[in-house]
Design an enzyme around this catalytic site. Structure first.
Site, mmCIF file in Angstrom:
data_model
loop_
_atom_site.group_PDB
_atom_site.id
_atom_site.type_symbol
_atom_site.label_atom_id
_atom_site.label_comp_id
_atom_site.label_asym_id
_atom_site.label_seq_id
_atom_site.Cartn_x
_atom_site.Cartn_y
_atom_site.Cartn_z
ATOM 1 N N GLN B 126 0.842 -1.197 0.000
ATOM 2 C CA GLN B 126 0.000 0.000 0.000
ATOM 3 C C GLN B 126 0.877 1.248 0.000
ATOM 4 O OE1 GLN B 126 -2.238 0.660 3.576
ATOM 5 N NE2 GLN B 126 -3.742 1.981 2.575
ATOM 6 N N GLY B 127 0.631 2.149 -0.942
ATOM 7 C CA GLY B 127 1.416 3.384 -1.013
ATOM 8 C C GLY B 127 0.526 4.602 -0.835
ATOM 9 N N SER B 129 0.374 6.671 2.730
ATOM 10 C CA SER B 129 0.979 7.648 3.647
ATOM 11 C C SER B 129 2.303 8.175 3.125
ATOM 12 C CB SER B 129 1.230 7.003 5.010
ATOM 13 O OG SER B 129 0.027 6.722 5.648
ATOM 14 N N GLU B 248 -11.820 -1.004 4.547
ATOM 15 C CA GLU B 248 -10.806 -1.407 5.512
ATOM 16 C C GLU B 248 -11.391 -1.407 6.911
ATOM 17 O OE1 GLU B 248 -6.276 -0.028 6.770
ATOM 18 O OE2 GLU B 248 -7.771 1.453 6.217
ATOM 19 N N SER B 373 -6.290 7.155 12.574
ATOM 20 C CA SER B 373 -5.988 7.173 14.007
ATOM 21 C C SER B 373 -7.273 7.276 14.816
ATOM 22 C CB SER B 373 -5.085 8.358 14.333
ATOM 23 O OG SER B 373 -5.836 9.556 14.279
ATOM 24 N N ASN B 374 -7.172 6.965 16.086
ATOM 25 C CA ASN B 374 -8.365 7.033 16.929
ATOM 26 C C ASN B 374 -8.884 8.458 17.072
ATOM 27 O OD1 ASN B 374 -8.305 4.326 17.064
ATOM 28 N ND2 ASN B 374 -7.928 4.163 19.262
ATOM 29 N N GLU B 375 -8.003 9.432 16.866
ATOM 30 C CA GLU B 375 -8.463 10.820 16.860
ATOM 31 C C GLU B 375 -9.338 11.068 15.621
ATOM 32 O OE1 GLU B 375 -5.132 9.993 17.539
ATOM 33 O OE2 GLU B 375 -5.742 10.109 19.646
#
Lengths: 378, 388, 378, 388
Positions: B126-127, B129, B248, B373-375
């Protein structure tokens, strides 16, 4: 009651910071140091000796500097600030402390003299597979009498065990109780390996290995208990140093890292979490400072109580701060190249060396009915 | 409302349980149970066996290997895989690029890639980030310049991707690339498939704080990518990425695997559970929260009829990773003094799970950072569900 | 496994919402209702009877509607949504449930018939000063034989005890065990008072008060235990309704209240905390729905387990949501005129009626070693 | 660094302990211990006795009754008051308006108000918050228009204050009022002293969720206030308010009172502590956090040499109120089924503390809202200390 350092203590702090803080100011130096055996820098160890830091807690008669827990705590905090890998806690505080408390005149002079001079690394072989921070031994047994004893069994993990020049070993005595012995590691079967935080530990096998009693011999359970309590309080100081830098690194990252076109400190939720980390840190610093003072002036019972209280608070705080430091950094916090994750790793190790928060919660819960309240002013 | 599985679903579950526990080699399942790092070969072997049984890509269109299961059946499949210690089908293939190609790719792309992707004949990386595009993915900078000359139509790719999990094994990589620098940042992004053996592609492993090397940086230097490797339309990549990330998140709560580790932890703790009420309490709290999470996954999957991720999937991701982390923390505490012995080898008198406990704990700190992220999840809940 | 309501259940929900939700749509109505005795609206109670809601759990032979826990849970959620003060939980679910489980044919027909028709309020006098949610009695004792018994001692607090037309009373039996009795409250010494959430409770003194055994008499500890478990699960449903509205009221307040010139939902930290409330609520709803299904299909042992699990999660969530709802509202959340604080007050009461989270944690911890994992799919 | 109190400080503490436990009537101290609502008379009696001994306003300038104590001595004083169940000197007088008048008032104001304020001959109320100015205090709207005519120079005040604690007992009220509507909101605010018997002042009690009426709304309708009741300079009120709030936060952590309730809770719990390890654990955690907080208060007071509030005072306020709330929650749980019986009267067989447990818990939800909410404290920590 006074929480401030005097001038000499401040000078000591500056000197240690000048040495250790400078040595590891670049995190890459620390990373390279822990990558190769013995996992710390022998030169830095010698310089610490020259500075007098290794002999701080020992009397001048024994080759030490005749200082006390406050000074030792200062060194530990500085080591924590750069998560220095030198085995100060295990060698000087824990193993050295036992020798100072229980060793004969000759043993103290020899062992502590060499330790203070940086000529000898000392380790305390105490944990056993399956043991959980008790002050007793069971899987390594001692047999013999007088000065002629042998030990059999396995100690693991032993911090700095593979590098140590001299071992202090706890062992179950034939008549019951746990004794302390001095052992030449050359006669043991040692396998060293890295710990999660870049330190070193070892499996040490004893197979009828010759051992000399520490001091007068006999049951040393209470000596070990106090030795562990001392190590708990100093480990907590080391954790305070590490947490302080973790928090500041995190705050600094929040003000510099950009996401969505703005720095992260634009996001209130992140700032508030950093504020909560600060609260954890300040509360911990207070209780750890207090426990260090109890170490100076208290009875062994008071020291045990203060050690458990400091360890409980430090365990809670170091998890909180360690976990949040990585989370607030995001992906980079997961990488070994960047420092913050290693701080969390080190805090996790410190938390499990001498009993985690849950362990101390149990200890304290067992006696919570004995008092109406807890009054630090007596 | 009723409690029990229907006889059909119970039989379905039994069928899966049998296949997973008899067809997947014991040594692979043992490695998962012992939290060992899997080799590439083990992952590929397990995936191919699953694919043979029709269990690797059941959620794909039936034309390309999908099974047309109900949401409840997909949930059972996901849980039973974890329960049996079977490595999940490689997520990059089965949940990421596969569904995207199936939904948006050309017929040629589907034929070329989907069977090989389903069978892990191609290992996808996977590209997405980049070093300066974490939670703010849309600010990515890797460029793909369209060139058409005598050597044909192609994109020339330059830039850097990071956090590429298991990129060292990758045959191909699907990338988000910037194809129009002049428009609003989401609008100029395309979805490109790149053969990792193309000259100019460099993979560099990143060491993580647990000592492992599961993630990588991937560098692109004037990499020539044939124009036919563009998925869907030019500059529509952001839409495909959102589709992919939605996929996902479905089933992203690792309930089954976490339950399995918690059950192992109880075994590892042994008599301590009865001796230490606080340890018992931690098991109770974690079991109860996992129960609530599993029931939420069942309740949500039962309600998402339109195939779109239910908004509560953010709850699954967030709470699922928190519990995964909490269980790993519990294991460290159960390991006691042995928790520090991460480097202990074969001769050690400590248990293997003790030595692995702290690296696993440290490694799982990533769970609340990667994959949204959880944020970001809290933001989705606040905005999408609560209207804040 | 299926979490959805069928058409009849949806219709029931709409009907109850139409009645109760409408009655208390203006919070001031609720406030005035609880300010005067009996603390609820008798007319609304009659309308609930007309709707069939009061007889839902009872068989048609006993004057009920022959529905089950799912339907009862639907009513409880709707009551919770407007924190309606009608004594459904205590009168229908708890006391009525005991009569349904243990009453003789005649007792069931008489007591449940009148209850279902809205003609009689039933209360279960069980808690005693010093008791902590056990299914047994000790301070009220029974003596007698056959149908001629007398009770002596004090029950307190007894929900709806001052208004009740008939009491079901637990009492320690002479031969050991705890029996259930039917008592005419006219023969007792009753003092009623408000509870923190606007409900009503009473101290009820028995002084050789005449009592008739419920059903065949004898030890009813297991009947009481299951009755309490049933009440726990339905109370959790009521809490889910209250939490849902608390969360939505809070989210709505955040989008409308201005501070520093902007609405509060401009502040990310507040939004994230609302998101955490949502997570608590969703997890709780799942486990409470599940426990309600166990109540339909499970053994008494499975029901006990599900009740403790639902109660533990609900206790945690109702504190979290109740506390945050007030905090995110700020000062207005502290006032009795505004609704949100009353929701928190009611959640606090529900949490302590049949055992708080800590109580259920202990219960579950006592058997955590008996299973490898918890599998809701069997 | 050293642990013990100096002999002087130990003697000082002994002296306070004796005075507080022998001079303050037992029934007042019992009422505090039993968490009963105090009457106005009880508060006044205790305050006057404290003032007689020099213990009501020790932090004021010595000229006006201050004692010139060290920070440690002030800490000891504050803790011993709470430990002995003595009602604290009325905060509006001793920590709020008194120090402001002493620092910024005219000589006439000092002479007129300070002795009477120190002795609680005047009961002061606080007029800061408004319905639309909570955490954002500076957006207040109550106006004071300056008028000078044949009846003299005066302000005409119109508007509404709220959350005025114990305003029903107030003789005078100190208010923040807007005297210049045309400038930046902090810049147009003045600090005014208003006699509450002036025509046009109306006090209306607000019922709180615990059923009590400790706070009030105060309405001002064309209230005529003599110009000499302006404190300091016109339009400088915000500075004085900041000075006052700084004072308020020092020693704001109710450590002593919370410790006392926790110790009572242990008595109330009785054998349960030994029987229930989870209850024991809650006592341990709370005692330990209170210890850490008390030590922090000592460490901070020892370090704030310049008289300004130490930035860590936000930690004291935030954690202090959280622990106060957590202890009140513990008491509710110890009360068990009796926790709901808030209306139980004299004939009840339940303990008085059981009946009071839930109202006290509900009432203390205010602690993290009033006096600078905990969100404001986090903001201060993040901004002032961490530079975020």
């Amino acid at each position: 009651m006074d929480f401030t350092y005097d001038d000499e203590q401040q000078a000591l702090r500056d000197a240690v910071r000048g040495l250790i803080g400078k040595k590891y100011s670049d995190f890459e130096t620390r990373r390279q140091t822990v990558a190769a055996d013995p996992g710390f820098d022998e030169t830095t160890w010698s310089r610490l000796a020259e500075l007098g830091a290794l002999g701080l807690p020992f009397s001048e008669d024994d080759g030490g500097a005749g200082a006390g827990p406050i000074e030792v705590a200062i060194v530990a905090q500085e080591l924590g600030r750069v998560i220095a890998p030198e085995p100060y806690l295990t060698s000087v505080v824990l193993a050295g402390g036992l020798v100072a408390d229980a060793g004969s005149d000759t043993q103290r002079a020899e062992i502590l003299g060499a330790l203070s001079a940086g000529e000898s690394i000392l380790a305390f072989a105490h944990d056993e597979p399956g043991s959980r921070w008790a002050p007793t031994a069971s899987k390594v047994t001692a047999s013999g009498s007088g000065d002629a004893w042998t030990l059999t069994g396995v100690k693991e993990p032993v911090l700095a065990g593979a590098r140590a020049d001299t071992l202090i070993v706890s062992a179950a005595l034939p008549e019951g109780g746990t004794g302390l012995f001095v052992v030449d590691p050359a006669n043991t079967d040692r396998t060293g390996y890295p710990t999660n935080d870049g330190g070193r530990a070892a499996r040490i096998g004893f197979n009828g290995t010759a051992a000399v009693p520490l001091g007068v011999g006999g049951d040393a359970t209470s000596v070990i208990a106090t030795g562990l309590d001392r190590a708990r309080i100093i480990a907590a100081n080391q954790a305070v140093g590490a947490m302080e830098v973790s928090l500041h690194a995190t705050a600094s990252y929040l003000t510099s890292r950009k996401q969505f076109g703005v720095t992260l400190n634009t996001f209130q939720a992140l700032n508030f979490r950093a504020a909560d980390m600060y609260i954890s840190l300040e509360l911990t610093r207070s209780i750890v400072d207090w426990a260090t003072m109890v170490l100076v002036e208290g009875t062994s019972e008071e020291i045990a109580d203060a050690a458990s209280r400091a360890a409980l608070q430090t365990s809670r705080a170091s998890r909180h701060i360690g976990q949040e430091a990585i989370q607030l950094h995001g992906g980079i916090g997961m990488t070994a190249e960047y420092s913050i994750g290693s701080y969390t790793s080190h805090l996790t190790a410190l938390d499990h060396l001498f009993g985690d928060g849950n362990h101390h919660l149990r200890v304290l819960a067992g006696k919570v009915g004995d008092h109406a309240d807890v009054d630090p002013l007596g | 409302m009723h409690l029990k599985l229907s006889p059909e679903d119970a039989a379905f579950r039994e069928e899966l349980r049998t296949y997973f526990t008899t067809e997947i080699p014991q040594e692979i399942r043992d490695a998962v149970a012992q939290r060992r790092e899997l080799t590439k070969e083990q992952i590929v072997t397990a995936h191919k066996i699953l694919n043979k049984g029709g269990y690797a890509v059941p959620h794909w269109p039936t034309e390309w290997g999908g099974r047309g299961w109900t949401d409840l059946q997909r949930h059972i499949w996901h849980e039973e895989l974890q329960r049996a210690n079977v490595p999940l089908p490689l997520v990059f293939n089965s949940s990421m690029v596969g569904p995207v190609i199936a939904a948006f790719g050309s017929q040629e792309q589907k034929e070329k890639f989907l069977p090989a992707t389903a069978n892990l004949d191609i290992w996808w990386s996977q590209g997405f980030s980049e070093p300066d595009a974490g939670s703010d993915l849309a600010s990515l900078r890797t460029t793909a310049e369209y060139v058409e000359d005598e050597s044909g139509a192609r994109f020339v790719v330059n830039g850097q991707k990071t956090w590429t999990t298991l990129g060292q094994y990758g045959d191909w990589i699907f990338c988000l690339v910037r194809t129009d620098p002049d428009v609003k940042k989401q609008a100029g992004i395309s979805f490109l498939l790149i053969d990792m053996t193309t000259p100019g592609v460099t993979v560099r492993p990143i060491e993580l704080i647990d000592g492992g090397h599961e993630v990588n940086e991937v560098w692109f230097e004037d990499v020539q990518v044939p124009a036919e490797n563009l998925v869907g339309e030019l500059n529509r990549g952001w839409d495909y990425a959102k589709f992919l990330l939605g996929n996902e998140r479905v089933g992203v709560a690792p309930v089954g695997a976490t339950k399995r580790v918690l059950a192992s932890a109880k075994e590892w703790a042994g008599d301590l559970v009865a001796e230490d009420p606080f340890l018992a309490a931690r098991f109770v709290e974690l079991e109860n929260e996992l129960l609530a999470l599993e029931l939420t996954a069942l309740r949500v999957s039962a309600n998402s009829a339109d195939g779109k991720p239910h908004p509560a999937s953010s709850v699954l991701k967030l709470k699922g990773t928190e519990l995964q982390q909490a269980v790993s923390e519990l294991v460290v505490d159960i390991a006691g003094p042995g928790a520090i012995a991460s480097g202990a080898g074969e001769g050690s008198d400590l248990e293997h799970w003790q030595a692995r406990s702290t690296p696993a704990y440290l490694n799982l700190r990533k769970a609340s950072i990667y994959g949204g992220s959880n944020e970001v999840q809290r933001q989705i809940i606040a905005r999408t569900i609560l209207g804040l």
